[in-house]
Design an enzyme around this catalytic site. Structure first.
Site, PDB file in Angstrom:
ATOM      1  N   SER A  43      -6.281  -4.233  14.351  1.00  0.00           N
ATOM      2  CA  SER A  43      -5.686  -3.622  15.545  1.00  0.00           C
ATOM      3  C   SER A  43      -6.723  -3.163  16.570  1.00  0.00           C
ATOM      4  CB  SER A  43      -4.804  -2.445  15.117  1.00  0.00           C
ATOM      5  OG  SER A  43      -5.559  -1.490  14.384  1.00  0.00           O
TER       6      SER A  43
ATOM      7  N   CYS B   5      -0.181   4.173   1.795  1.00  0.00           N
ATOM      8  CA  CYS B   5      -0.594   5.127   2.840  1.00  0.00           C
ATOM      9  C   CYS B   5       0.470   5.387   3.901  1.00  0.00           C
ATOM     10  CB  CYS B   5      -1.905   4.698   3.478  1.00  0.00           C
ATOM     11  SG  CYS B   5      -1.849   3.087   4.266  1.00  0.00           S
TER      12      CYS B   5
ATOM     13  N   CYS C 276      -3.994   5.960   0.111  1.00  0.00           N
ATOM     14  CA  CYS C 276      -3.445   4.681  -0.344  1.00  0.00           C
ATOM     15  C   CYS C 276      -3.009   4.696  -1.803  1.00  0.00           C
ATOM     16  CB  CYS C 276      -4.469   3.575  -0.108  1.00  0.00           C
ATOM     17  SG  CYS C 276      -4.897   3.406   1.640  1.00  0.00           S
TER      18      CYS C 276
ATOM     19  N   LYS D 119     -11.706  -8.245   5.860  1.00  0.00           N
ATOM     20  CA  LYS D 119     -11.096  -7.379   6.874  1.00  0.00           C
ATOM     21  C   LYS D 119     -12.014  -6.214   7.182  1.00  0.00           C
ATOM     22  CE  LYS D 119      -7.173  -4.286   7.376  1.00  0.00           C
ATOM     23  NZ  LYS D 119      -6.024  -3.711   6.739  1.00  0.00           N
TER      24      LYS D 119
ATOM     25  N   CYS E  13       0.858  -1.183   0.000  1.00  0.00           N
ATOM     26  CA  CYS E  13       0.000   0.000   0.000  1.00  0.00           C
ATOM     27  C   CYS E  13       0.887   1.224   0.000  1.00  0.00           C
ATOM     28  CB  CYS E  13      -0.920   0.003   1.212  1.00  0.00           C
ATOM     29  SG  CYS E  13      -2.323   1.137   0.999  1.00  0.00           S
TER      30      CYS E  13
ATOM     31  N   TYR F 232      -2.723 -10.046  15.845  1.00  0.00           N
ATOM     32  CA  TYR F 232      -1.657  -9.532  16.717  1.00  0.00           C
ATOM     33  C   TYR F 232      -1.476 -10.426  17.943  1.00  0.00           C
ATOM     34  CZ  TYR F 232      -2.250  -5.601  13.656  1.00  0.00           C
ATOM     35  OH  TYR F 232      -2.331  -4.837  12.523  1.00  0.00           O
TER      36      TYR F 232
ATOM     37  N   LYS G 272     -12.261  -5.314   1.932  1.00  0.00           N
ATOM     38  CA  LYS G 272     -11.737  -4.511   3.034  1.00  0.00           C
ATOM     39  C   LYS G 272     -12.684  -3.335   3.250  1.00  0.00           C
ATOM     40  CE  LYS G 272      -7.796  -1.747   4.465  1.00  0.00           C
ATOM     41  NZ  LYS G 272      -6.385  -1.431   4.232  1.00  0.00           N
TER      42      LYS G 272
HETATM   43  C1  PBG Z   1      -3.148   0.038   4.835  1.00  0.00           C
HETATM   44  C2  PBG Z   1      -3.617  -0.882   5.898  1.00  0.00           C
HETATM   45  C3  PBG Z   1      -4.430  -0.592   7.018  1.00  0.00           C
HETATM   46  C4  PBG Z   1      -4.467  -1.765   7.789  1.00  0.00           C
HETATM   47  C5  PBG Z   1      -3.720  -2.713   7.101  1.00  0.00           C
HETATM   48  N1  PBG Z   1      -3.227  -2.155   5.925  1.00  0.00           N
HETATM   49  C6  PBG Z   1      -5.055   0.662   7.476  1.00  0.00           C
HETATM   50  C7  PBG Z   1      -6.066   1.371   6.652  1.00  0.00           C
HETATM   51  O1  PBG Z   1      -6.571   0.869   5.662  1.00  0.00           O
HETATM   52  O2  PBG Z   1      -6.340   2.518   7.021  1.00  0.00           O
HETATM   53  C8  PBG Z   1      -5.170  -1.918   9.098  1.00  0.00           C
HETATM   54  C9  PBG Z   1      -4.684  -3.044   9.937  1.00  0.00           C
HETATM   55  C10 PBG Z   1      -5.153  -3.019  11.357  1.00  0.00           C
HETATM   56  O3  PBG Z   1      -5.913  -2.133  11.793  1.00  0.00           O
HETATM   57  O4  PBG Z   1      -4.725  -3.904  12.087  1.00  0.00           O
HETATM   58  N2  PBG Z   1      -4.051   0.308   3.806  1.00  0.00           N
END
Ligand code: PBG
Length: 360
Positions: A305, A148, A156, A278, A146, A344, A225
């Site tokens: 997370s 970002c 992104c 996700k 990605c 995690y 996602k």
């Molecule tokens: C990047 C990305 C994100 C996560 C994984 N890859 C954050 C987002 O999309 O803002 C989140 C992972 C997590 O919260 O554990 N695009």
């Protein structure tokens, strides 16, 4: 009990309800027999967790020599791009039978085009080479793809002024994704994991990999996602929150379920080896639906997370038993249909599962 039932004298007794057509064990049947002891419960359990189900996220940070604890993600560390702390951390996980990892890069050099995401000397590329040198090909290394965490604006993809204001330009972004994929493959990635939710990203990456001699490198697609609040701690850790606007123009709307099937279908068609849902916990219905429609494609679920942190915080407050709650959550994700869980808590849970222990 009625006479008809008593007359059966212990034979297996099935009753058919002629209006529904369902056959059920009769009134004598007692489901509690299969819950009477831990041994019988383990014997008939429909879902099981193994350390080999887990993928552990790793955060590789440039400019540090030793691991550093991360405030927003309890129990986790920024890891250096090389050196003992990185290798020992991975080795500790492998000793617990957690052998799959998902690498994220953390850099302080950020610009509009995310240079450090495809630089040979980017954090992920350096770490990949170092891990391969030290540990060979036993650890299975997934690399998040990605922009970002590498852009100054936190989106992104490549942004451009349009008649609708500042927008992420889909097809310009794909060109950068192709470069990132090739550089990660070159450095030793097993599977590229594109998380940016651009249209056509899987096809663009497959194409780039194949035409650069990396047909052995796979793709784990973040197929479905969602635009979620549960990414909070991650964005803090990687400092990847968008500086303006949000991600609703590319990540999925949490109100949609059937759209997940469309996203999954597209990614499978484009050549994804593994697809992903996700977040996981608030999206168990999506996991279940996607698995039912595509049982032949390995399905990963990302226990993100915010989901992890909620349990950590509640546990610290003494409201719940965090260890048991996390095991229950992971089991539920598996039960819903996930084959692979990115979490995690991989190491903590692997430790609990050692010697085949289950808490149920
Ligand atoms: C990047 C990305 C994100 C996560 C994984 N890859 C954050 C987002 O999309 O803002 C989140 C992972 C997590 O919260 O554990 N695009």
């Amino acid at each position: 009990m009625d006479e008809e039932l008593l007359s059966l004298k212990g034979e297996v007794q099935l009753k058919t309800n002629w209006s529904t057509g369902y056959t059920t064990p009769g009134l004598r049947y007692r489901p509690r027999r299969l819950r009477a002891s831990k041994v019988i419960r383990d014997l008939v359990a429909e879902s099981r967790l193994y350390p080999g189900d887990f993928v552990l996220p790793l955060f590789i940070k440039e400019g540090i020599r030793e691991k550093r604890p991360m405030k927003s993600l309890e129990g986790h560390y920024y890891l250096p791009t090389n050196g003992d702390d990185l290798i020992n951390y991975i080795q500790t996980a492998m000793d617990l039978k957690v052998k799959s990892f998902l690498l994220f890069g953390v850099t302080s050099i950020r610009n509009r085009m995310a240079l450090k995401a495809y630089d040979r000397d980017g954090p992920v590329q350096v770490a990949l080479k170092h891990i391969r040198n030290e540990l060979g090909w036993e650890p299975l290394l997934f690399t998040d793809l990605c922009m970002c965490g590498y852009t100054d604006h936190g989106h992104c993809g490549v942004i451009r002024e349009t008649r609708r204001g500042m927008q992420v330009d889909n097809d310009e972004t794909l060109k950068v994704y192709a470069r990132i994929a090739v550089s990660q493959a070159e450095a030793g990635s097993d599977f590229i994991a594109p998380s940016g939710m651009m249209d056509g990203q899987v096809a663009a990456i497959r194409d780039a990999l194949d035409s650069n001699g990396f047909s052995d490198v796979g793709i784990m697609a973040y197929a479905t996602k969602y635009a979620s609040s549960f990414y909070g701690p991650f964005r803090d850790v990687v400092d990847s929150a968008p500086r303006f606007g949000d991600r609703r123009g590319y990540q999925m709307d949490p109100r949609n379920k059937f759209e997940a099937l469309k996203e999954a279908a597209i990614d499978i068609e484009e050549g994804a080896d593994i697809i992903m849902v996700k977040p996981a916990l608030a999206y168990l219905d999506i996991i279940s639906l996607v698995k039912a429609h595509y049982p032949f494609v390995p399905l990963a679920a990302y226990n993100v997370s915010g989901e992890y942190s909620m349990i950590k915080v509640a546990s610290r407050e003494g409201i719940i038993d965090g260890r048991l709650a996390q095991l229950e959550v992971l089991t539920a994700i598996k039960r819903a249909g996930a084959d692979i869980i990115i979490t995690y808590s991989a190491m903590e849970v692997a430790e609990v599962l050692r010697n085949g222990y289950t808490p149920f």
